[in-house]
Design a protein around this motif. Sequence first.
Motif, PDB file in Angstrom:
ATOM      1  N   GLU A  27       0.845  -1.203   0.000  1.00 55.32           N
ATOM      2  CA  GLU A  27       0.000   0.000   0.000  1.00 55.32           C
ATOM      3  C   GLU A  27       0.875   1.245   0.000  1.00 55.32           C
ATOM      4  O   GLU A  27       0.601   2.207  -0.708  1.00 55.32           O
ATOM      5  CB  GLU A  27      -0.901   0.029   1.238  1.00 55.32           C
ATOM      6  CG  GLU A  27      -2.048  -0.930   1.210  1.00 55.32           C
ATOM      7  CD  GLU A  27      -2.891  -0.849   2.466  1.00 55.32           C
ATOM      8  OE1 GLU A  27      -4.081  -1.175   2.377  1.00 55.32           O
ATOM      9  OE2 GLU A  27      -2.374  -0.471   3.543  1.00 55.32           O
ATOM     10  N   LYS A  30       2.108   2.325  -3.130  1.00 52.83           N
ATOM     11  CA  LYS A  30       1.007   2.694  -4.024  1.00 52.83           C
ATOM     12  C   LYS A  30       0.714   1.619  -5.075  1.00 52.83           C
ATOM     13  O   LYS A  30       0.352   1.917  -6.218  1.00 52.83           O
ATOM     14  CB  LYS A  30       1.252   4.044  -4.659  1.00 52.83           C
ATOM     15  CG  LYS A  30       1.485   5.143  -3.629  1.00 52.83           C
ATOM     16  CD  LYS A  30       1.101   6.472  -4.127  1.00 52.83           C
ATOM     17  CE  LYS A  30       1.422   7.612  -3.189  1.00 52.83           C
ATOM     18  NZ  LYS A  30       1.096   7.499  -1.822  1.00 52.83           N
ATOM     19  N   LYS A  31       0.879   0.367  -4.674  1.00 54.93           N
ATOM     20  CA  LYS A  31       0.541  -0.760  -5.545  1.00 54.93           C
ATOM     21  C   LYS A  31      -0.972  -0.951  -5.548  1.00 54.93           C
ATOM     22  O   LYS A  31      -1.646  -0.669  -4.569  1.00 54.93           O
ATOM     23  CB  LYS A  31       1.201  -2.058  -5.048  1.00 54.93           C
ATOM     24  CG  LYS A  31       2.699  -1.989  -4.928  1.00 54.93           C
ATOM     25  CD  LYS A  31       3.350  -1.977  -6.273  1.00 54.93           C
ATOM     26  CE  LYS A  31       4.863  -1.995  -6.107  1.00 54.93           C
ATOM     27  NZ  LYS A  31       5.571  -1.802  -7.325  1.00 54.93           N
ATOM     28  N   ASP A  32      -1.502  -1.421  -6.642  1.00 52.42           N
ATOM     29  CA  ASP A  32      -2.935  -1.700  -6.748  1.00 52.42           C
ATOM     30  C   ASP A  32      -3.238  -2.962  -5.946  1.00 52.42           C
ATOM     31  O   ASP A  32      -2.802  -4.054  -6.300  1.00 52.42           O
ATOM     32  CB  ASP A  32      -3.343  -1.888  -8.199  1.00 52.42           C
ATOM     33  CG  ASP A  32      -4.817  -2.179  -8.370  1.00 52.42           C
ATOM     34  OD1 ASP A  32      -5.597  -2.002  -7.403  1.00 52.42           O
ATOM     35  OD2 ASP A  32      -5.198  -2.600  -9.477  1.00 52.42           O
ATOM     36  N   MET A  33      -3.991  -2.810  -4.867  1.00 49.99           N
ATOM     37  CA  MET A  33      -4.294  -3.929  -3.977  1.00 49.99           C
ATOM     38  C   MET A  33      -5.712  -4.461  -4.197  1.00 49.99           C
ATOM     39  O   MET A  33      -6.144  -5.364  -3.502  1.00 49.99           O
ATOM     40  CB  MET A  33      -4.147  -3.484  -2.514  1.00 49.99           C
ATOM     41  CG  MET A  33      -2.792  -2.892  -2.187  1.00 49.99           C
ATOM     42  SD  MET A  33      -1.457  -4.037  -2.463  1.00 49.99           S
ATOM     43  CE  MET A  33      -1.676  -5.085  -1.069  1.00 49.99           C
ATOM     44  N   SER A  34      -6.415  -3.930  -5.177  1.00 54.34           N
ATOM     45  CA  SER A  34      -7.822  -4.283  -5.372  1.00 54.34           C
ATOM     46  C   SER A  34      -8.033  -5.746  -5.755  1.00 54.34           C
ATOM     47  O   SER A  34      -9.095  -6.309  -5.498  1.00 54.34           O
ATOM     48  CB  SER A  34      -8.463  -3.373  -6.415  1.00 54.34           C
ATOM     49  OG  SER A  34      -7.835  -3.549  -7.664  1.00 54.34           O
ATOM     50  N   SER A  35      -7.036  -6.359  -6.339  1.00 52.72           N
ATOM     51  CA  SER A  35      -7.197  -7.757  -6.767  1.00 52.72           C
ATOM     52  C   SER A  35      -6.875  -8.760  -5.660  1.00 52.72           C
ATOM     53  O   SER A  35      -7.061  -9.961  -5.839  1.00 52.72           O
ATOM     54  CB  SER A  35      -6.305  -8.040  -7.977  1.00 52.72           C
ATOM     55  OG  SER A  35      -4.953  -7.926  -7.608  1.00 52.72           O
TER      56      SER A  35
END
Length: 64
Positions: A27, A30-35
């Motif tokens: 997080e 700023k990595k995409d954690m939505s998956s």
Amino acid sequence: MSNIKKLAMELSRKETDFAASTYAFMERQKKDMSSINIDDIVSKEERPFFNERLEHYRNIYKKK
């Protein structure tokens, strides 16, 4: 409680703590954690501990 059961529980908590640390760090980057589905990572029984540790690591990474 047997020594093996204690060891297994301790390892499980360490893995959960590591998962929380990794999640918070990603997080911070700023990595995409939505998956990522947390339920795939930790069991329902470990979820309160995961959330506690996640908040701890989020607070650490905010300070940097």
